[in-house]
Write a protein that holds these residues in place. Structure first.
Motif, PDB file in Angstrom:
ATOM      1  N   GLU A   2       0.729  -1.055   0.091  1.00 44.29           N
ATOM      2  CA  GLU A   2      -0.094  -0.103   0.207  1.00 44.29           C
ATOM      3  C   GLU A   2       0.793   1.229   0.017  1.00 44.29           C
ATOM      4  O   GLU A   2       0.600   2.311  -0.765  1.00 44.29           O
ATOM      5  CB  GLU A   2      -0.931  -0.103   1.223  1.00 44.29           C
ATOM      6  CG  GLU A   2      -1.722   1.149   1.438  1.00 44.29           C
ATOM      7  CD  GLU A   2      -2.738   1.157   2.411  1.00 44.29           C
ATOM      8  OE1 GLU A   2      -3.489   2.236   3.037  1.00 44.29           O
ATOM      9  OE2 GLU A   2      -2.625   0.188   3.245  1.00 44.29           O
ATOM     10  N   ASN A   3       1.892   1.333   0.837  1.00 47.23           N
ATOM     11  CA  ASN A   3       2.883   2.290   0.745  1.00 47.23           C
ATOM     12  C   ASN A   3       3.609   2.558  -0.402  1.00 47.23           C
ATOM     13  O   ASN A   3       3.742   3.675  -0.820  1.00 47.23           O
ATOM     14  CB  ASN A   3       3.884   2.194   2.087  1.00 47.23           C
ATOM     15  CG  ASN A   3       3.383   2.280   3.332  1.00 47.23           C
ATOM     16  OD1 ASN A   3       2.451   2.969   3.362  1.00 47.23           O
ATOM     17  ND2 ASN A   3       4.014   1.654   4.481  1.00 47.23           N
ATOM     18  N   ARG A   4       3.735   1.404  -1.146  1.00 48.92           N
ATOM     19  CA  ARG A   4       4.513   1.509  -2.280  1.00 48.92           C
ATOM     20  C   ARG A   4       3.831   2.239  -3.722  1.00 48.92           C
ATOM     21  O   ARG A   4       4.208   2.614  -4.437  1.00 48.92           O
ATOM     22  CB  ARG A   4       5.350   0.278  -2.659  1.00 48.92           C
ATOM     23  CG  ARG A   4       6.264  -0.426  -1.785  1.00 48.92           C
ATOM     24  CD  ARG A   4       6.749  -1.630  -2.171  1.00 48.92           C
ATOM     25  NE  ARG A   4       7.631  -2.256  -1.175  1.00 48.92           N
ATOM     26  CZ  ARG A   4       8.083  -3.382  -1.199  1.00 48.92           C
ATOM     27  NH1 ARG A   4       7.903  -4.115  -2.350  1.00 48.92           N
ATOM     28  NH2 ARG A   4       8.879  -3.931  -0.261  1.00 48.92           N
ATOM     29  N   THR A   5       2.375   1.874  -3.441  1.00 45.71           N
ATOM     30  CA  THR A   5       1.719   2.409  -4.459  1.00 45.71           C
ATOM     31  C   THR A   5       1.163   3.723  -4.192  1.00 45.71           C
ATOM     32  O   THR A   5       0.454   4.476  -5.083  1.00 45.71           O
ATOM     33  CB  THR A   5       0.464   1.651  -4.758  1.00 45.71           C
ATOM     34  OG1 THR A   5      -0.135   1.385  -3.539  1.00 45.71           O
ATOM     35  CG2 THR A   5       0.880   0.095  -5.070  1.00 45.71           C
ATOM     36  N   GLN A   6       1.510   4.411  -3.081  1.00 47.26           N
ATOM     37  CA  GLN A   6       1.046   5.766  -3.006  1.00 47.26           C
ATOM     38  C   GLN A   6       1.781   6.541  -3.887  1.00 47.26           C
ATOM     39  O   GLN A   6       1.192   7.812  -4.285  1.00 47.26           O
ATOM     40  CB  GLN A   6       1.349   6.145  -1.684  1.00 47.26           C
ATOM     41  CG  GLN A   6       0.549   5.546  -0.662  1.00 47.26           C
ATOM     42  CD  GLN A   6       0.762   6.132   0.904  1.00 47.26           C
ATOM     43  OE1 GLN A   6       1.653   6.751   0.904  1.00 47.26           O
ATOM     44  NE2 GLN A   6      -0.229   5.399   1.811  1.00 47.26           N
ATOM     45  N   PHE A 162      13.786   0.248  -6.854  1.00 41.97           N
ATOM     46  CA  PHE A 162      12.250   0.559  -6.972  1.00 41.97           C
ATOM     47  C   PHE A 162      11.710  -0.670  -6.082  1.00 41.97           C
ATOM     48  O   PHE A 162      10.415  -0.731  -6.121  1.00 41.97           O
ATOM     49  CB  PHE A 162      11.968   0.558  -8.328  1.00 41.97           C
ATOM     50  CG  PHE A 162      12.222   2.042  -8.960  1.00 41.97           C
ATOM     51  CD1 PHE A 162      11.118   2.785  -9.028  1.00 41.97           C
ATOM     52  CD2 PHE A 162      13.301   2.217  -9.507  1.00 41.97           C
ATOM     53  CE1 PHE A 162      11.171   4.139  -9.266  1.00 41.97           C
ATOM     54  CE2 PHE A 162      13.485   3.456 -10.170  1.00 41.97           C
ATOM     55  CZ  PHE A 162      12.491   4.407  -9.987  1.00 41.97           C
ATOM     56  N   SER A 163      12.438  -1.450  -5.512  1.00 42.34           N
ATOM     57  CA  SER A 163      11.764  -2.499  -4.474  1.00 42.34           C
ATOM     58  C   SER A 163      11.421  -1.817  -3.023  1.00 42.34           C
ATOM     59  O   SER A 163      11.081  -2.385  -2.473  1.00 42.34           O
ATOM     60  CB  SER A 163      12.610  -3.541  -4.265  1.00 42.34           C
ATOM     61  OG  SER A 163      13.724  -3.430  -3.673  1.00 42.34           O
ATOM     62  N   GLN A 164      12.141  -0.601  -3.054  1.00 40.19           N
ATOM     63  CA  GLN A 164      11.770   0.120  -1.662  1.00 40.19           C
ATOM     64  C   GLN A 164      10.311   0.639  -1.781  1.00 40.19           C
ATOM     65  O   GLN A 164       9.756   1.039  -2.738  1.00 40.19           O
ATOM     66  CB  GLN A 164      12.898   1.198  -1.636  1.00 40.19           C
ATOM     67  CG  GLN A 164      14.385   0.741  -1.572  1.00 40.19           C
ATOM     68  CD  GLN A 164      14.784  -0.167  -0.743  1.00 40.19           C
ATOM     69  OE1 GLN A 164      14.661   0.056   0.722  1.00 40.19           O
ATOM     70  NE2 GLN A 164      14.953  -1.463  -1.024  1.00 40.19           N
ATOM     71  N   ALA A 165      10.110   1.032  -0.423  1.00 36.59           N
ATOM     72  CA  ALA A 165       8.820   1.770  -0.158  1.00 36.59           C
ATOM     73  C   ALA A 165       8.879   3.139  -0.153  1.00 36.59           C
ATOM     74  O   ALA A 165       9.935   3.626   0.400  1.00 36.59           O
ATOM     75  CB  ALA A 165       8.298   1.277   1.077  1.00 36.59           C
ATOM     76  N   PHE A 166       8.282   3.887  -0.951  1.00 33.41           N
ATOM     77  CA  PHE A 166       8.536   5.424  -1.086  1.00 33.41           C
ATOM     78  C   PHE A 166       7.078   6.078  -0.494  1.00 33.41           C
ATOM     79  O   PHE A 166       6.277   6.211  -1.106  1.00 33.41           O
ATOM     80  CB  PHE A 166       8.520   5.955  -2.678  1.00 33.41           C
ATOM     81  CG  PHE A 166       9.767   5.291  -3.194  1.00 33.41           C
ATOM     82  CD1 PHE A 166      11.123   5.476  -3.062  1.00 33.41           C
ATOM     83  CD2 PHE A 166       9.540   4.339  -4.303  1.00 33.41           C
ATOM     84  CE1 PHE A 166      12.001   5.108  -3.608  1.00 33.41           C
ATOM     85  CE2 PHE A 166      10.564   3.942  -4.875  1.00 33.41           C
ATOM     86  CZ  PHE A 166      11.917   4.269  -4.677  1.00 33.41           C
ATOM     87  N   CYS A 167       7.210   6.311   0.693  1.00 33.88           N
ATOM     88  CA  CYS A 167       5.985   6.679   1.492  1.00 33.88           C
ATOM     89  C   CYS A 167       6.018   7.968   2.288  1.00 33.88           C
ATOM     90  O   CYS A 167       5.260   8.446   2.781  1.00 33.88           O
ATOM     91  CB  CYS A 167       5.610   5.510   2.533  1.00 33.88           C
ATOM     92  SG  CYS A 167       6.934   4.905   3.736  1.00 33.88           S
ATOM     93  N   CYS A 187      11.726   4.852   2.546  1.00 32.48           N
ATOM     94  CA  CYS A 187      11.232   4.652   4.216  1.00 32.48           C
ATOM     95  C   CYS A 187      11.609   3.435   4.515  1.00 32.48           C
ATOM     96  O   CYS A 187      11.069   2.743   5.700  1.00 32.48           O
ATOM     97  CB  CYS A 187       9.997   5.278   4.666  1.00 32.48           C
ATOM     98  SG  CYS A 187       8.643   4.473   3.652  1.00 32.48           S
ATOM     99  N   SER A 188      12.162   2.342   3.975  1.00 33.07           N
ATOM    100  CA  SER A 188      12.385   1.097   4.220  1.00 33.07           C
ATOM    101  C   SER A 188      13.612   0.777   4.807  1.00 33.07           C
ATOM    102  O   SER A 188      14.532   1.677   4.818  1.00 33.07           O
ATOM    103  CB  SER A 188      12.206   0.139   2.780  1.00 33.07           C
ATOM    104  OG  SER A 188      10.984   0.145   2.375  1.00 33.07           O
ATOM    105  N   ASP A 189      14.059  -0.182   5.379  1.00 29.78           N
ATOM    106  CA  ASP A 189      15.406  -0.691   5.716  1.00 29.78           C
ATOM    107  C   ASP A 189      16.137  -0.756   4.697  1.00 29.78           C
ATOM    108  O   ASP A 189      15.936  -1.755   3.598  1.00 29.78           O
ATOM    109  CB  ASP A 189      15.341  -1.935   6.555  1.00 29.78           C
ATOM    110  CG  ASP A 189      16.556  -2.207   7.161  1.00 29.78           C
ATOM    111  OD1 ASP A 189      17.693  -1.398   7.014  1.00 29.78           O
ATOM    112  OD2 ASP A 189      16.862  -3.216   7.875  1.00 29.78           O
ATOM    113  N   LYS A 190      17.294   0.129   4.511  1.00 32.07           N
ATOM    114  CA  LYS A 190      18.024   0.088   3.187  1.00 32.07           C
ATOM    115  C   LYS A 190      19.153  -0.438   3.299  1.00 32.07           C
ATOM    116  O   LYS A 190      20.191  -0.628   2.395  1.00 32.07           O
ATOM    117  CB  LYS A 190      18.351   1.576   2.586  1.00 32.07           C
ATOM    118  CG  LYS A 190      17.114   2.352   2.270  1.00 32.07           C
ATOM    119  CD  LYS A 190      17.337   3.677   2.038  1.00 32.07           C
ATOM    120  CE  LYS A 190      17.457   4.750   3.347  1.00 32.07           C
ATOM    121  NZ  LYS A 190      17.878   5.956   2.835  1.00 32.07           N
ATOM    122  N   GLN A 191      19.603  -1.121   4.548  1.00 28.12           N
ATOM    123  CA  GLN A 191      20.980  -1.672   4.862  1.00 28.12           C
ATOM    124  C   GLN A 191      21.309  -2.820   3.794  1.00 28.12           C
ATOM    125  O   GLN A 191      22.262  -2.821   3.089  1.00 28.12           O
ATOM    126  CB  GLN A 191      20.944  -2.398   6.159  1.00 28.12           C
ATOM    127  CG  GLN A 191      22.489  -2.964   6.385  1.00 28.12           C
ATOM    128  CD  GLN A 191      22.678  -3.022   7.996  1.00 28.12           C
ATOM    129  OE1 GLN A 191      21.573  -3.038   8.669  1.00 28.12           O
ATOM    130  NE2 GLN A 191      23.738  -3.365   8.568  1.00 28.12           N
TER     131      GLN A 191
END
Length: 325
Positions: A2-6, A162-167, A187-191
């Motif tokens: 849901e966050n990624r599709t925002q 682009f597998s990350q969440a952009f929220c 806003c995901s864990d990017k480590q």
């Protein structure tokens, strides 16, 4: 999910918000892109038209010119358009496509430099076996390898970014969709993702620099054993142009990508990005080809052919004086 599709679009802030700099930047980038297109496509055309340039060295140079033109065109026209219209919005899909194409082409260029280093090694160290070693099938195989590795790099870079969440935000502090500024929005864990990206870039740079360094070691060893001063000069001239182009590209790529996102300064990244997205594609034809006597000879030959066909006129001062004498 849901966050990624925002996020359905991004806002590219560009190089500066100062309205007084928009026109100078537009003129500068338009001039750079014009020179880039003319230089690279002109070089490619010369290589295609002159049979004397149908050699492995110019085969790779021609492909380098094509890649320089393409990856500059992925970024520069959109930057010029945004400076002209003021529209800074880019869709999610367009951003992903721009990142994919740029990551693929810059990696292809990386391996083209590697193939060119190997070509120079064979030419300097094994001149008697050059035609059999660098035959057409070998050159085509090396070129295919360059593009396959470029596509692999693009898939990893774009897929991870682009597998990350952009929220949290959709504002990219950059003038195009590059990996570090897009990753900064996550806003995901990017480590884990950052480690994958660093290892991927490090792998491609390490392989390329290993082959290039080994080639130079053998080349310089051969040069030191040469007794001819003309041989020294010619070999060093060839190596100097290649080494200059390689150093410029790798220096900027290492500075840009081989550090965590927390260490990135967006302002310094923008300046570095201008250099390797716009300036390097413009400089490569000059550094690598326009100083070459064979290219100059090919240019004169093509020019004379166009004059004889009446497609262009000869306006040289000497011709004018003889005409009216």
């Amino acid at each position: 999910m849901e966050n990624r599709t925002q996020v359905t679009q991004f806002l590219l802030l560009g190089l500066t918000d100062d309205p007084h700099l928009q026109v100078p930047l537009f003129i500068t980038f338009l001039l750079i892109y014009t020179i880039t297109v003319a230089g690279n496509l002109g070089m490619l055309l010369l290589i295609l038209l002159d049979p004397r340039l149908h050699t492995p060295m110019y085969f790779f140079l021609g492909n380098l010119s094509m890649v320089d033109f393409c990856y500059s065109s992925v970024v520069t026209p959109s930057v010029i358009g945004r400076l002209l219209t003021g529209n800074k919005v880019i869709s999610y899909n367009a951003c992903a496509a721009q990142m994919f194409l740029f990551a693929a082409l810059i990696c292809v260029e990386n391996y083209l430099f590697t193939a060119m280093a190997y070509d120079r090694y064979v030419a300097v160290c094994k001149p008697l076996h050059y035609t059999t070693t660098m035959r057409s099938s070998v050159c085509v195989g090396l070129l295919i390898g360059c593009y396959v590795l470029g596509l692999q790099n693009a898939c990893v870079q774009t897929g991870e970014a682009f597998s990350q969440a952009f929220c949290s935000s959709n504002v990219i502090h950059h003038f195009f969709c590059d990996v570090p500024p897009v990753m900064a929005l996550s806003c995901s864990d990017k480590q884990v993702t950052e480690l994958v990206l660093v290892y991927d870039v490090s792998f491609h740079i390490f392989i390329a620099m290993l082959v290039i360094s080994a080639s130079y070691i053998f080349i310089f060893g051969t040069i030191l054993r040469m007794r001819s001063a003309e041989g020294h000069r010619k070999a060093l001239s060839t190596c100097a142009t290649h080494f200059t182009a390689v150093s410029i590209l790798y220096g900027t790529v290492i500075f840009m990508y081989l550090q965590p996102s927390s260490s990135h300064s967006m302002d310094s990244d923008k300046i570095t990005s201008v250099f390797y997205t716009m300036v390097i594609p413009m400089l490569n034809p000059m550094v690598y080809s326009l100083r070459n006597k064979e290219v100059k000879s090919a240019f004169v030959k093509v020019k004379n052919a166009l004059i004889s066909l009446g497609l262009i006129s000869d306006k040289s001062p000497g011709k004018s004086r003889r005409k009216y004498k």
